[in-house]
Design a protein around this motif. Structure first.
Motif, mmCIF file in Angstrom:
data_model
loop_
_atom_site.group_PDB
_atom_site.id
_atom_site.type_symbol
_atom_site.label_atom_id
_atom_site.label_comp_id
_atom_site.label_asym_id
_atom_site.label_seq_id
_atom_site.Cartn_x
_atom_site.Cartn_y
_atom_site.Cartn_z
ATOM 1 N N LEU A 118 -1.556 5.301 -5.386
ATOM 2 C CA LEU A 118 -1.947 5.932 -4.545
ATOM 3 C C LEU A 118 -1.963 7.401 -4.136
ATOM 4 C CD1 LEU A 118 -2.898 5.392 -1.243
ATOM 5 C CD2 LEU A 118 -0.627 5.307 -0.655
ATOM 6 N N LEU A 119 -0.674 7.958 -4.712
ATOM 7 C CA LEU A 119 -0.159 9.337 -4.655
ATOM 8 C C LEU A 119 -0.498 10.263 -5.804
ATOM 9 C CD1 LEU A 119 2.812 8.852 -2.405
ATOM 10 C CD2 LEU A 119 0.687 9.485 -1.511
ATOM 11 N N TYR A 162 7.609 -2.503 -8.246
ATOM 12 C CA TYR A 162 6.117 -2.787 -7.525
ATOM 13 C C TYR A 162 5.643 -1.479 -6.631
ATOM 14 C CZ TYR A 162 2.596 -4.500 -4.114
ATOM 15 O OH TYR A 162 1.470 -4.478 -3.376
ATOM 16 N N TYR A 163 6.686 -0.999 -5.628
ATOM 17 C CA TYR A 163 6.457 0.078 -5.011
ATOM 18 C C TYR A 163 6.359 1.416 -5.724
ATOM 19 C CZ TYR A 163 6.159 -2.895 -0.929
ATOM 20 O OH TYR A 163 5.858 -3.589 -0.107
ATOM 21 N N GLU A 164 7.050 1.417 -6.846
ATOM 22 C CA GLU A 164 7.014 2.779 -7.745
ATOM 23 C C GLU A 164 5.489 2.744 -8.215
ATOM 24 O OE1 GLU A 164 9.645 2.034 -10.670
ATOM 25 O OE2 GLU A 164 11.569 2.599 -9.710
ATOM 26 N N HIS A 181 1.811 0.847 1.874
ATOM 27 C CA HIS A 181 0.881 0.110 2.187
ATOM 28 C C HIS A 181 0.057 0.828 3.441
ATOM 29 C CE1 HIS A 181 2.045 -3.566 -0.102
ATOM 30 N NE2 HIS A 181 1.385 -2.623 -0.794
ATOM 31 N N ARG A 182 0.814 1.192 4.279
ATOM 32 C CA ARG A 182 0.255 1.750 5.821
ATOM 33 C C ARG A 182 -0.883 3.020 5.277
ATOM 34 N NH1 ARG A 182 3.331 0.805 10.513
ATOM 35 N NH2 ARG A 182 2.558 2.591 11.624
ATOM 36 N N TRP A 183 -0.409 4.052 4.495
ATOM 37 C CA TRP A 183 -1.048 4.963 3.847
ATOM 38 C C TRP A 183 -2.486 4.605 3.049
ATOM 39 C CZ3 TRP A 183 3.975 7.183 1.602
ATOM 40 C CH2 TRP A 183 4.724 7.847 2.497
ATOM 41 N N ALA A 184 -1.915 3.382 2.410
ATOM 42 C CA ALA A 184 -3.245 2.775 1.735
ATOM 43 C C ALA A 184 -4.364 2.345 2.626
ATOM 44 C CB ALA A 184 -2.807 2.075 0.660
ATOM 45 N N LYS A 185 -3.780 1.735 3.600
ATOM 46 C CA LYS A 185 -4.645 0.934 4.842
ATOM 47 C C LYS A 185 -5.656 2.425 5.518
ATOM 48 C CE LYS A 185 -3.834 -3.555 5.180
ATOM 49 N NZ LYS A 185 -4.478 -4.421 4.752
ATOM 50 N N ARG A 240 -7.977 1.711 1.200
ATOM 51 C CA ARG A 240 -8.087 1.136 -0.249
ATOM 52 C C ARG A 240 -8.361 -0.443 -0.106
ATOM 53 N NH1 ARG A 240 -5.459 4.170 -4.402
ATOM 54 N NH2 ARG A 240 -5.806 6.242 -3.943
ATOM 55 N N PRO A 241 -9.133 -0.846 -1.295
ATOM 56 C CA PRO A 241 -9.488 -2.197 -1.254
ATOM 57 C C PRO A 241 -8.251 -3.272 -1.107
ATOM 58 C CG PRO A 241 -9.672 -1.261 -3.460
ATOM 59 C CD PRO A 241 -9.259 -0.087 -2.422
ATOM 60 N N ASP A 242 -8.593 -4.460 -0.920
ATOM 61 C CA ASP A 242 -7.501 -5.516 -0.968
ATOM 62 C C ASP A 242 -6.672 -5.467 -2.171
ATOM 63 O OD1 ASP A 242 -8.067 -5.925 1.772
ATOM 64 O OD2 ASP A 242 -9.187 -7.896 1.252
ATOM 65 N N ALA A 243 -7.251 -5.369 -3.426
ATOM 66 C CA ALA A 243 -6.931 -5.617 -4.623
ATOM 67 C C ALA A 243 -5.610 -4.584 -4.686
ATOM 68 C CB ALA A 243 -7.854 -5.360 -5.686
ATOM 69 N N PHE A 244 -5.490 -3.634 -4.083
ATOM 70 C CA PHE A 244 -4.441 -2.732 -3.856
ATOM 71 C C PHE A 244 -3.074 -3.057 -3.670
ATOM 72 C CE2 PHE A 244 -1.485 0.402 -2.204
ATOM 73 C CZ PHE A 244 -1.412 1.494 -3.001
ATOM 74 N N TYR A 245 -3.176 -4.193 -2.922
ATOM 75 C CA TYR A 245 -1.925 -4.816 -2.321
ATOM 76 C C TYR A 245 -1.396 -6.020 -3.279
ATOM 77 C CZ TYR A 245 -3.702 -2.014 1.296
ATOM 78 O OH TYR A 245 -4.255 -0.893 1.994
ATOM 79 N N PHE A 246 -2.193 -6.522 -4.166
ATOM 80 C CA PHE A 246 -2.055 -7.667 -4.998
ATOM 81 C C PHE A 246 -0.696 -7.426 -5.573
ATOM 82 C CE2 PHE A 246 -6.792 -9.010 -5.197
ATOM 83 C CZ PHE A 246 -6.621 -9.213 -3.826
#
Length: 164
Positions: free
Chosen positions: A67-68, A59-61, A130-134, A138-144
């Motif tokens: 993100l990056l 997931y984090y990969e 997630h901190r960087w995305a916030k 980034r939209p909520d869908a990024f965290y799904f």
């Protein structure tokens, strides 16, 4: 009494990128050991833990790439506990199976991503990805799609299911 800074003890705040509920699994394992759970239950818990951690890695990969644009050198927080002692060989094999090698915190955090702005101020601890995305908005869908702790583990740990 004068407070002493973490740095005075040689501690450094580590930007954890692979956030997990490893502590919940560890508490469930401690409870299972204390209750003299069956070998089958203990093995299922160990197997589910390693599988959960593999899912978190994947997931984090993916979030890192989204993100990056590349896979950031990850920082994974693991606590010293019975579960990690009993799954160490399998967990390390799983991590290496994802193509990771183990490096120092300094080497991992020398990547430019760790110099990104971070304006996250939420109440919950979360992945630095997630901190960087916030911070980036980034939209909520990024965290799904983040892997969840299985209900039977939450129940065995005796924690409220809302911790995630």
């Amino acid at each position: 009494m004068v407070p002493v800074s973490p740095a005075a003890h040689g501690y450094r705040i580590a930007p954890v990128t692979i956030n997990s509920s490893e502590w919940v699994f560890a508490l469930a394992y401690r409870n299972a050991l204390g209750a003299k759970a069956s070998d089958a239950t203990l093995q299922r818990l160990r197997d589910d833990y390693v599988a959960y951690m593999q899912a978190k890695l994947a997931y984090y990969e993916q979030r890192s790439i989204e993100l990056l644009g590349y896979e950031v050198p990850q920082v994974l927080l693991l606590h010293a506990n019975e579960l990690n002692a009993d799954t160490c060989t399998a967990l390390i094999a799983a991590i290496r199976g994802h193509g990771y090698r183990f490096v120092t915190l300094a080497e991992a955090t020398s990547d430019a991503a760790y110099r990104r702005p971070d304006t996250y101020t939420g109440a919950l601890g979360t992945s630095w990805i997630h901190r960087w995305a916030k911070t980036e908005g980034r939209p909520d869908a990024f965290y799904f799609g983040e892997p969840r702790t299985p209900g039977w583990i939450i129940e065995l740990a005796g924690v409220a299911p809302s911790f995630e």
